[in-house]
Design an enzyme around this catalytic site. Structure first.
Site, PDB file in Angstrom:
ATOM      1  N   CYS A  46       0.799  -1.220   0.000  1.00  0.00           N
ATOM      2  CA  CYS A  46       0.000   0.000   0.000  1.00  0.00           C
ATOM      3  C   CYS A  46       0.842   1.287   0.000  1.00  0.00           C
ATOM      4  CB  CYS A  46      -0.990  -0.039   1.164  1.00  0.00           C
ATOM      5  SG  CYS A  46      -2.407   1.035   0.892  1.00  0.00           S
ATOM      6  N   ARG A 104     -12.473   6.392  -1.312  1.00  0.00           N
ATOM      7  CA  ARG A 104     -11.660   5.401  -0.609  1.00  0.00           C
ATOM      8  C   ARG A 104     -12.101   4.013  -1.064  1.00  0.00           C
ATOM      9  NH1 ARG A 104      -7.908   4.931   3.164  1.00  0.00           N
ATOM     10  NH2 ARG A 104      -7.337   7.092   3.052  1.00  0.00           N
ATOM     11  N   HIS A 119      -3.397  -5.615   2.502  1.00  0.00           N
ATOM     12  CA  HIS A 119      -3.071  -5.802   3.916  1.00  0.00           C
ATOM     13  C   HIS A 119      -3.717  -7.111   4.361  1.00  0.00           C
ATOM     14  CE1 HIS A 119      -2.017  -1.496   4.278  1.00  0.00           C
ATOM     15  NE2 HIS A 119      -3.071  -1.266   3.535  1.00  0.00           N
TER      16      HIS A 119
HETATM   17  N1  GLN Z   1      -2.108   6.814   2.123  1.00  0.00           N
HETATM   18  C1  GLN Z   1      -2.316   5.915   1.073  1.00  0.00           C
HETATM   19  C2  GLN Z   1      -3.707   5.907   0.478  1.00  0.00           C
HETATM   20  O1  GLN Z   1      -4.709   6.060   1.185  1.00  0.00           O
HETATM   21  C3  GLN Z   1      -1.913   4.545   1.549  1.00  0.00           C
HETATM   22  C4  GLN Z   1      -2.901   3.927   2.503  1.00  0.00           C
HETATM   23  C5  GLN Z   1      -2.421   2.635   3.074  1.00  0.00           C
HETATM   24  O2  GLN Z   1      -1.232   2.354   3.128  1.00  0.00           O
HETATM   25  N2  GLN Z   1      -3.358   1.832   3.548  1.00  0.00           N
HETATM   26  O3  GLN Z   1      -3.794   5.746  -0.705  1.00  0.00           O
END
Ligand code: GLN
Length: 249
Positions: free
Chosen positions: A104, A138, A201
């Site tokens: 990520c 998101r 993740h």
């Molecule tokens: N900050 C990044 C995003 O939201 C990575 C998020 C994360 O590592 N879960 O795209």
């Protein structure tokens, strides 16, 4: 982080050093579990795992495997100056074949750049030919992908950055359930050298032993010329995989 003790199976085949990048700022949704999984699976095979953490400043420790976790945009901003300093060394090691897993936020920084919603551009390493732009949307939920190299890869994604692959990037997999790199083109993650970049993740590796063993095998073969130790009984991992695969988004 606490450094757990691992009972190393006999006969021993030598140590394997696992380096986690910036665990203080970049370690969310259980990403530290990737390092623990590598250490545990190494020990089960007779390799003595040595867990190293790099949180910035000083030299990047030598390691057989490099692992990087996800982080909020703010975590990425917090490390970016130091990251630029060690960047050339990470590029050199990646090109030299050191196995690496980046999740990520760290995956985004292994690409060319990440443009945060605020407009700030965080310059990445360009090891992976990908480019990421922050969005107001998101992408969250359980994700199932299919990879030619590793079979079905299961995990959990939560990112507002959307990643586009350049012509030099190979995706890690194709999305069956979920969003992946950008929610549009059906790709997930990216591969180059022995580097695996992914949004997943979970932790990723407990449920995806094929990816864990790719990293361990590559590390052992580079250092010792062979990957020794018995095959592991992955029936518990198989059960976890079946359960994860059947979970709704
Ligand atoms: N900050 C990044 C995003 O939201 C990575 C998020 C994360 O590592 N879960 O795209």
């Amino acid at each position: 982080m606490t450094q757990p003790e691992f009972a190393v199976a006999q006969p021993e085949h030598g140590e394997l050093r696992i380096l986690q990048l910036y665990p203080t700022a970049m370690n969310i949704y259980g990403d530290w579990g990737n390092t623990l999984t590598l250490a545990r699976r190494a020990a089960w095979r007779g390799y003595r795992p040595v867990i190293l953490e790099y949180n910035g400043g000083g030299e990047l420790p030598e390691a057989d495997i490099v692992v990087g976790g996800g982080g909020q945009d703010s975590g990425q901003e917090a490390i970016i100056e130091d990251f630029a300093r060690i960047g050339p060394e990470l590029v050199r090691r990646a090109e030299d074949g050191v196995p690496m897993l980046v999740i990520c936020g760290m995956y985004q920084l292994f690409g060319h750049d990440f443009t945060i919603v605020s407009g700030r551009v965080l310059t990445g390493l360009g090891i992976l030919d990908v480019r990421t732009r922050g969005t107001e949307t998101r992408l969250i939920g359980n994700i199932v992908t299919d990879s030619e190299e590793f079979g079905t890869i299961l995990g959990y994604e939560n990112h507002s950055g959307q990643t586009e692959l350049g012509p030099g990037a190979r995706p890690l997999g194709t999305v069956r359930v979920g969003a992946g790199n950008n929610g549009e083109d059906g790709t997930e993650g990216a591969r180059a050298h022995n580097v695996v970049g992914t949004y997943l993740h979970g932790s990723l590796l407990p449920k995806n032993p094929a990816v864990a063993d790719f990293l361990l095998r590559t590390a052992a073969e580079r250092r010792y010329g062979e990957f020794a130790g018995a095959d592991l009984d992955d029936s518990a991992e198989e059960r976890a995989r079946r359960s994860a695969e059947s979970r709704p988004r």
